[in-house]
Design an enzyme around this catalytic site. Sequence first.
Site, mmCIF file in Angstrom:
data_model
loop_
_atom_site.group_PDB
_atom_site.id
_atom_site.type_symbol
_atom_site.label_atom_id
_atom_site.label_comp_id
_atom_site.label_asym_id
_atom_site.label_seq_id
_atom_site.Cartn_x
_atom_site.Cartn_y
_atom_site.Cartn_z
ATOM 1 N N CYS A 1 0.872 -1.157 0.071
ATOM 2 C CA CYS A 1 -0.031 -0.001 -0.009
ATOM 3 C C CYS A 1 0.753 1.303 0.140
ATOM 4 O O CYS A 1 0.448 2.474 -0.484
ATOM 5 C CB CYS A 1 -1.048 0.031 1.142
ATOM 6 S SG CYS A 1 -1.937 -1.593 1.319
ATOM 7 N N HIS B 1 -9.138 3.441 -2.110
ATOM 8 C CA HIS B 1 -7.734 3.094 -2.036
ATOM 9 C C HIS B 1 -7.249 2.133 -3.155
ATOM 10 O O HIS B 1 -7.229 1.114 -3.028
ATOM 11 C CB HIS B 1 -7.572 2.226 -0.483
ATOM 12 C CG HIS B 1 -6.214 1.772 -0.329
ATOM 13 N ND1 HIS B 1 -5.030 2.573 -0.531
ATOM 14 C CD2 HIS B 1 -5.819 0.744 0.484
ATOM 15 C CE1 HIS B 1 -4.109 1.803 -0.278
ATOM 16 N NE2 HIS B 1 -4.319 0.815 0.561
#
Lengths: 391, 145
Positions: free
Chosen positions: A86, A330
């Site tokens: 991430c 995201h």
Amino acid sequence: MREISIVGAGMTKFAKMPERDVIDLGREACIKAIKSSGVPRKDIQIAYCGTARTGQLLNRECGVGQTILLDIGISGIPVTSVGNFCASGSSALREAYLAIASGMYDVALAIGVEKLSVRKGKGLPLTSDGVTLLTALGFSPPAYFAEIATRHMYEFGTTEKQMALVTVKNRGHSRYNPNCQYQTSVTVEEVLASRPIVDPLRMLNCCPTTDGAGAILLCAKDLAWKYTDKPVDIIASSLHFGLYEKNKDMTTFNSDRASGKEAYEMAGLGPKDIDVAEVHDCFSIAEILHYEDLGFCPRGEGGPFVEQGKADIGGEVAINPSGGLLSRGHPLGGTGLAQTTEIFWQLRGEADKRQVPGARVGMTHTMGGFQDSIELADVASSCIHIYRQGW
Amino acid sequence: MNQATFDKERIDPVLADMFIPPSSHDNETHLVASKCNKCGVYFFPKRHICPNCFEEGTLEDKYLSNEASIYTYCVVRAAPVGFDSPYILGYVDLPEGIRIFTMIETDNMDDLKIGARVRLIAGKIRRDENGEDVMGYKFSVMKER
Ligand SMILES: [Zn+2]
């Protein structure tokens, strides 16, 4: 080490965009960053592109950055793909920062992009990358954060209402951010009535699947005046792979504590000096842990911190004025540089109705990824940058 | 699960080296760990080298205890493909000083608590693409006496 300034930043709107591909998204972010900077393309000496899932989803492991740059007339410079879960986009920024800090280059471009909406399993949680063993036992990222929530509630009395209030705060901010996938406010009642995903987390405690890109142009500080009279300095950059240990206390992230400590030391600042922070609220419980791990409040007090409005715009520190991952979505590699773009705008006073009044010092925090371990816990990457008005 | 009739053919290959299912001569399920004979630390699943000692040949296979206590848990409602929801996941603490991620089952959701005692069993984890059960190990919440 040389001082570094950001002179341009740009991002796409974050949304599910079936008609657009990853190159198209990256191109738009780069054009916006370059045009906002005043840097001629010929001055860009090196580039890094962060992605996390283009190999698995798009059959393109290498070359995303190169293809984007070729499209906008940039070739022949060093370009490196950065994959770091991430934190891939944030890690691309850090590599660009290090390249200039070393003295080897003066002007660099960092790109972060992901097209996540092509994944299969609509309505189901994203599976993590390469965790065969955990997946065989039924693991998913929301399950991990739900386990954290259960323990945090047990040890500190954190409530489902407090977790809901993180979503309510961030979705409230999203009303003023046209780049978010969701731009509407929600109530505590709506969060608590949303579809159960993994108890104690419900749908509105989880960030949505999204496509999007961000790009940042940075240079040596002594050159920044050539391009802008409002540079934003990067005064700290830290990155840690998880600090894995047995019998891990799951109410805190070791990697975030280490990255936070290093970043504060590097900047010569403390948590009280941060005016605005974009933190990795992949799940609402995560933001509560981040308040604690990044030193905005003591251990165990993350729930009351949000409940008392201390994380609001106008509170002790404005957390996620952009709306955060819970509103923006995201897209893994795309997230980090959207966070940096938001801080760039906030410190320059360009954040419109979501502007944090008087913001001079900002932070971005991106974390995530899992190791395929049954007995060791933490996240695989934690990347923090601290920024200050450079004029 | 009737442990005597456990079908070894249906064990998930990913989990196969991690546990010994019950058999006609041993009705218990066992988790197989490595124990380092130099630093004394247990590792699950088995490792190739002790990450503390960084020496060859210090690891030996050991069964872990079959009873543990729940450190934390969650109830999965939106299940990945092949898994029947709801199901329980969590971390359990073993006496050997290991906290492990595992599937958990219980007859009564009221018994599902942090600190609850759990016991290792062999059983169904998920279904394969043909709808057949895929077997592995998990922990079952013990009845309080
Ligand atoms: Zn050892």
